[in-house]
Design a protein around this motif. Structure first.
Motif, PDB file in Angstrom:
ATOM      1  N   SER A  44      -1.982-105.980  13.106  1.00 58.06           N
ATOM      2  CA  SER A  44      -2.539-107.306  12.794  1.00 58.06           C
ATOM      3  C   SER A  44      -3.564-107.273  11.670  1.00 58.06           C
ATOM      4  O   SER A  44      -4.131-106.230  11.335  1.00 58.06           O
ATOM      5  CB  SER A  44      -3.186-107.905  14.053  1.00 58.06           C
ATOM      6  N   LEU A  45      -3.786-108.488  11.138  1.00 59.88           N
ATOM      7  CA  LEU A  45      -4.785-108.743  10.108  1.00 59.88           C
ATOM      8  C   LEU A  45      -5.485-110.047  10.467  1.00 59.88           C
ATOM      9  O   LEU A  45      -4.822-111.038  10.791  1.00 59.88           O
ATOM     10  CB  LEU A  45      -4.115-108.835   8.744  1.00 59.88           C
ATOM     11  N   THR A  46      -6.839-110.071  10.399  1.00 60.37           N
ATOM     12  CA  THR A  46      -7.618-111.266  10.716  1.00 60.37           C
ATOM     13  C   THR A  46      -8.305-111.786   9.460  1.00 60.37           C
ATOM     14  O   THR A  46      -8.933-111.026   8.716  1.00 60.37           O
ATOM     15  CB  THR A  46      -8.670-110.965  11.797  1.00 60.37           C
ATOM     16  N   PHE A  47      -8.163-113.108   9.225  1.00 59.78           N
ATOM     17  CA  PHE A  47      -8.830-113.743   8.092  1.00 59.78           C
ATOM     18  C   PHE A  47     -10.326-113.890   8.370  1.00 59.78           C
ATOM     19  O   PHE A  47     -10.753-114.014   9.518  1.00 59.78           O
ATOM     20  CB  PHE A  47      -8.252-115.136   7.827  1.00 59.78           C
ATOM     21  N   THR A  48     -11.117-113.930   7.309  1.00 60.15           N
ATOM     22  CA  THR A  48     -12.554-114.194   7.439  1.00 60.15           C
ATOM     23  C   THR A  48     -12.940-115.543   6.858  1.00 60.15           C
ATOM     24  O   THR A  48     -14.093-115.981   7.019  1.00 60.15           O
ATOM     25  CB  THR A  48     -13.360-113.090   6.731  1.00 60.15           C
ATOM     26  N   ALA A  70       8.371-110.024  16.791  1.00 60.53           N
ATOM     27  CA  ALA A  70       7.984-111.312  16.214  1.00 60.53           C
ATOM     28  C   ALA A  70       7.027-111.062  15.062  1.00 60.53           C
ATOM     29  O   ALA A  70       6.163-110.169  15.121  1.00 60.53           O
ATOM     30  CB  ALA A  70       7.325-112.200  17.260  1.00 60.53           C
ATOM     31  N   TYR A  71       7.197-111.848  14.005  1.00 59.32           N
ATOM     32  CA  TYR A  71       6.334-111.808  12.836  1.00 59.32           C
ATOM     33  C   TYR A  71       5.600-113.145  12.818  1.00 59.32           C
ATOM     34  O   TYR A  71       6.215-114.194  12.618  1.00 59.32           O
ATOM     35  CB  TYR A  71       7.157-111.596  11.568  1.00 59.32           C
ATOM     36  N   LEU A  72       4.278-113.102  13.013  1.00 58.78           N
ATOM     37  CA  LEU A  72       3.534-114.298  13.397  1.00 58.78           C
ATOM     38  C   LEU A  72       2.417-114.651  12.426  1.00 58.78           C
ATOM     39  O   LEU A  72       1.712-113.767  11.908  1.00 58.78           O
ATOM     40  CB  LEU A  72       2.931-114.104  14.796  1.00 58.78           C
ATOM     41  N   LEU A  73       2.248-115.964  12.221  1.00 59.34           N
ATOM     42  CA  LEU A  73       1.084-116.533  11.555  1.00 59.34           C
ATOM     43  C   LEU A  73       0.266-117.230  12.633  1.00 59.34           C
ATOM     44  O   LEU A  73       0.795-118.058  13.383  1.00 59.34           O
ATOM     45  CB  LEU A  73       1.514-117.521  10.473  1.00 59.34           C
ATOM     46  N   ASN A  74      -1.029-116.919  12.717  1.00 60.70           N
ATOM     47  CA  ASN A  74      -1.889-117.422  13.776  1.00 60.70           C
ATOM     48  C   ASN A  74      -3.019-118.264  13.191  1.00 60.70           C
ATOM     49  O   ASN A  74      -3.593-117.909  12.155  1.00 60.70           O
ATOM     50  CB  ASN A  74      -2.506-116.261  14.560  1.00 60.70           C
ATOM     51  N   GLY A  75      -3.344-119.355  13.875  1.00 58.98           N
ATOM     52  CA  GLY A  75      -4.450-120.206  13.447  1.00 58.98           C
ATOM     53  C   GLY A  75      -5.318-120.594  14.628  1.00 58.98           C
ATOM     54  O   GLY A  75      -4.841-121.215  15.582  1.00 58.98           O
ATOM     55  N   LEU A  76      -6.597-120.220  14.600  1.00 53.85           N
ATOM     56  CA  LEU A  76      -7.570-120.585  15.635  1.00 53.85           C
ATOM     57  C   LEU A  76      -8.368-121.781  15.119  1.00 53.85           C
ATOM     58  O   LEU A  76      -9.063-121.682  14.109  1.00 53.85           O
ATOM     59  CB  LEU A  76      -8.494-119.402  15.946  1.00 53.85           C
ATOM     60  N   SER A  77      -8.233-122.929  15.819  1.00 59.04           N
ATOM     61  CA  SER A  77      -8.894-124.141  15.336  1.00 59.04           C
ATOM     62  C   SER A  77     -10.375-124.145  15.696  1.00 59.04           C
ATOM     63  O   SER A  77     -10.824-123.387  16.561  1.00 59.04           O
ATOM     64  CB  SER A  77      -8.206-125.374  15.935  1.00 59.04           C
ATOM     65  N   SER A 181      -7.402-116.071  13.610  1.00 59.02           N
ATOM     66  CA  SER A 181      -6.588-116.615  12.524  1.00 59.02           C
ATOM     67  C   SER A 181      -6.144-115.449  11.650  1.00 59.02           C
ATOM     68  O   SER A 181      -6.999-114.698  11.151  1.00 59.02           O
ATOM     69  CB  SER A 181      -7.375-117.624  11.673  1.00 59.02           C
ATOM     70  N   GLY A 182      -4.841-115.286  11.498  1.00 58.59           N
ATOM     71  CA  GLY A 182      -4.360-114.158  10.712  1.00 58.59           C
ATOM     72  C   GLY A 182      -2.895-113.881  10.936  1.00 58.59           C
ATOM     73  O   GLY A 182      -2.121-114.755  11.349  1.00 58.59           O
ATOM     74  N   LEU A 183      -2.493-112.639  10.695  1.00 55.66           N
ATOM     75  CA  LEU A 183      -1.093-112.228  10.718  1.00 55.66           C
ATOM     76  C   LEU A 183      -0.884-111.149  11.771  1.00 55.66           C
ATOM     77  O   LEU A 183      -1.793-110.363  12.059  1.00 55.66           O
ATOM     78  CB  LEU A 183      -0.676-111.700   9.347  1.00 55.66           C
ATOM     79  N   LYS A 210     -12.238-110.926   2.240  1.00 53.92           N
ATOM     80  CA  LYS A 210     -12.121-109.702   3.008  1.00 53.92           C
ATOM     81  C   LYS A 210     -11.364-110.000   4.296  1.00 53.92           C
ATOM     82  O   LYS A 210     -11.335-111.137   4.769  1.00 53.92           O
ATOM     83  CB  LYS A 210     -13.507-109.134   3.317  1.00 53.92           C
ATOM     84  N   VAL A 211     -10.744-108.987   4.862  1.00 53.96           N
ATOM     85  CA  VAL A 211      -9.947-109.164   6.082  1.00 53.96           C
ATOM     86  C   VAL A 211     -10.223-108.006   7.039  1.00 53.96           C
ATOM     87  O   VAL A 211     -10.684-106.928   6.644  1.00 53.96           O
ATOM     88  CB  VAL A 211      -8.437-109.224   5.768  1.00 53.96           C
ATOM     89  N   TRP A 212      -9.951-108.246   8.325  1.00 55.85           N
ATOM     90  CA  TRP A 212      -9.959-107.194   9.334  1.00 55.85           C
ATOM     91  C   TRP A 212      -8.547-106.631   9.469  1.00 55.85           C
ATOM     92  O   TRP A 212      -7.582-107.382   9.481  1.00 55.85           O
ATOM     93  CB  TRP A 212     -10.389-107.743  10.697  1.00 55.85           C
ATOM     94  N   LEU A 213      -8.426-105.330   9.592  1.00 53.71           N
ATOM     95  CA  LEU A 213      -7.178-104.699   9.993  1.00 53.71           C
ATOM     96  C   LEU A 213      -7.376-104.143  11.394  1.00 53.71           C
ATOM     97  O   LEU A 213      -8.397-103.508  11.684  1.00 53.71           O
ATOM     98  CB  LEU A 213      -6.776-103.574   9.044  1.00 53.71           C
ATOM     99  N   TRP A 214      -6.402-104.370  12.268  1.00 56.00           N
ATOM    100  CA  TRP A 214      -6.510-103.840  13.623  1.00 56.00           C
ATOM    101  C   TRP A 214      -5.131-103.669  14.245  1.00 56.00           C
ATOM    102  O   TRP A 214      -4.158-104.261  13.808  1.00 56.00           O
ATOM    103  CB  TRP A 214      -7.394-104.733  14.500  1.00 56.00           C
TER     104      TRP A 214
END
Length: 528
Positions: A44-48, A70-77, A181-183, A210-214
């Motif tokens: 995964s990757l998290t947007f900042t 699954a290949y996912l786009l995630n959005g936290l409102s 929010s991320g991939l 910048k992004v988080w990788l995890w």
């Protein structure tokens, strides 16, 4: 992705989530993971950064192992609701590729629209197709959509905003109560397993944040996290991370997940024509791009994208064009054969001499294959170098035809030529009887307005009698030589009679009448 309950729902949308477009032929379904205790792995990757619209292109391979991917786009409102949209492959028995949609509330429960399960909508898609995934706020709704950019198969769902208008990034942690929010590339297995995914590629602009990788793996048999690995802080592009055999990398415009394996490739080409130009092959893997000359033998990572120039030369009069696909992906050891054709622009003009309208056909070679096209007025075509263009004969009836002059052209350069079509008529010339003599010219087709010279020559023992003509400008008369101008189909018959020598005794009178010869037989009328 959270664990859903088992439910299969047909296409019923009298519930809170409404379907706006479906391009799949399978039913919408949700699936249960309780019946099979599974292990869930995530790269995964998290947007900042915050955004009201999230969009990414993902090139999605069909994984060969596990219970699906699954290949996912995630959005936290900003109201704590978590939206997921993506494309899945063989997700818990759902055959082939499918669009996947899910929404979770701030308490960790799925929104009731699908009674606690992720929605799957079948897509007409293929291995390594590229999909556009998007989540965006639009008026009082959140629109989630999946579009296959290769086949145009697509699906989208509309959900409530619950008062939100922004998807939030996180500068402090890669996850917020399990949401982000991320991939994400997510894959289930029936035993502890990690790190063998075929590479997947997410394309978007990471250059300004910048992004988080995890990465992690969750054991559903006892609801425990086997491991969780992340960067210590958000990172800038051109950063990679690996753990337990897994690998992920982020560049300025590419996020990739999966394990690299290698394939052997023979890259070959042929150029049909007189040019000596050589193409180059562009290869792309992760954020790396390099050019190679061909022919060449290569060892490249599986999933490497290749692209070849569609043309080596392209002007108004000459071009060298690739036949077939100009892009692809190396999934297995293979031989790549590229075929280029040198072609010239040929402008054809038609001029007709005769009466009426004709539509001839031209035959030529295009990309090594036979091609044909109706020909009227002026026509421009691209023909393969050093091949023939042929012009058809047009036949109106058994007695009228149109002939092209010239009737072929050999293509060695760009050219502008005029083809003259001349109407020709059939002229029949016969001797009656055939043993009576010879006639000229021979029967055959003659161009309109051609003057032909009729000539009848009697054989020994025969005498020319007359020409008998049939046609609008035919000749009928006793002159053995005559001129006729061809304006229509003609029939000219030369009539011959036999000569008779009679010897008698002195004082005897003989009267001998000869009829016109018929069927090569001479019949006396009376003899005394």
């Amino acid at each position: 992705m959270k664990k859903p309950l088992i439910i299969i729902i047909l296409l019923l949308f009298s519930i809170q989530m409404s379907l706006s477009r479906v391009d799949g032929i399978q039913n919408i379904k949700t699936f249960d993971t309780n019946s099979t205790m599974l292990f869930d792995e995530q790269l995964s990757l998290t947007f900042t950064e915050n955004s009201s619209t999230l969009s990414v292109n993902v090139t999605a391979p069909a994984q060969s192992d596990g219970y699906g991917v699954a290949y996912l786009l995630n959005g936290l409102s900003d109201k704590g609701y978590w939206y997921q949209v993506g494309v899945s492959w063989q997700w818990f028995g759902f055959q082939g590729f499918a669009a996947i949609f899910d929404v979770w509330d701030p308490n960790g429960s799925t929104v009731s629209a699908f009674q606690g399960g992720a929605a799957l909508i079948g897509l007409n898609s293929n291995d390594f197709d590229t999909f556009e995934l998007s989540i965006r706020f639009l008026n009082d709704s959140v629109i989630m959509s999946v579009v296959d950019l290769n086949t145009s198969s697509q699906a989208s769902l509309k959900e409530r905003t619950f008062g939100a208008n922004t998807f939030i990034g996180d500068t402090l942690s890669p996850l917020y109560h399990g949401y982000f929010s991320g991939l994400m590339t997510e894959m289930y297995h029936n035993k502890p397993y990690y790190g063998s995914e075929v590479p997947a590629y997410y394309t978007m602009d990471f250059s300004n944040q910048k992004v988080w990788l995890w990465m992690d793996e969750f054991d559903y048999t006892n609801s425990s996290l086997l491991f969780f690995k992340s960067t210590k802080m958000p990172v800038t592009p051109n950063y990679s991370m690996s753990f337990n055999g897994g690998f992920e990398s982020v560049g300025a415009h590419l996020f990739s997940t999966g394990v690299t394996t290698f394939v052997n490739v023979s890259a070959l080409f042929k150029l049909i024509g007189s040019s000596s130009r050589n193409p180059a092959l562009i290869l792309r893997y992760f954020s790396y791009t390099w050019n190679i000359s061909i022919p060449n033998r290569l060892t490249v990572p599986r999933g490497t994208f290749w692209s070849a120039p569609t043309c080596l030369m392209n002007s108004n009069s000459t071009r060298i064009i690739l036949k077939g696909n100009s892009t692809g992906v190396f999934l297995n050891s293979e031989r790549l054969n590229l075929s280029y054709f040198e072609q010239y622009s040929v402008t054809l003009n038609i001029k007709s001499i005769g009466r009426g309208t004709i539509i001839p056909i031209i035959y030529f070679s295009s990309f090594g294959e036979n091609a044909s096209q109706p020909f009227t007025g002026s026509l421009q075509i691209w023909a393969d170098s050093h091949t023939y263009i042929k012009f058809s004969k047009v036949t109106n009836s058994s007695l009228i035809e149109w002939i092209a002059y010239p009737n072929y052209y050999y293509v060695v350069r760009p050219v502008n030529i005029t083809i003259v079509y001349i109407e020709e008529f059939f002229v029949s010339t016969v001797a009656n009887p055939p043993i009576g003599g010879q006639v000229q010219p021979k029967s055959g087709f003659y161009p309109i307005n051609t003057t032909i010279e009729l000539s009848a020559h009697q054989n020994k023992g025969w005498v020319f009698s007359a020409w008998s003509g049939n046609g609008s400008v035919s000749y009928t008369g006793s002159n053995p030589q005559a001129n006729v101008v061809v304006q229509s189909p003609l029939s000219e018959e030369a009539l011959f009679k036999p000569t008779v020598s009679i010897c008698t005794s002195k004082g005897i009178s003989v009267v001998y009448n000869i009829s016109i010869a018929t069927n090569n037989t001479i019949t006396p009328v009376n003899a005394l």
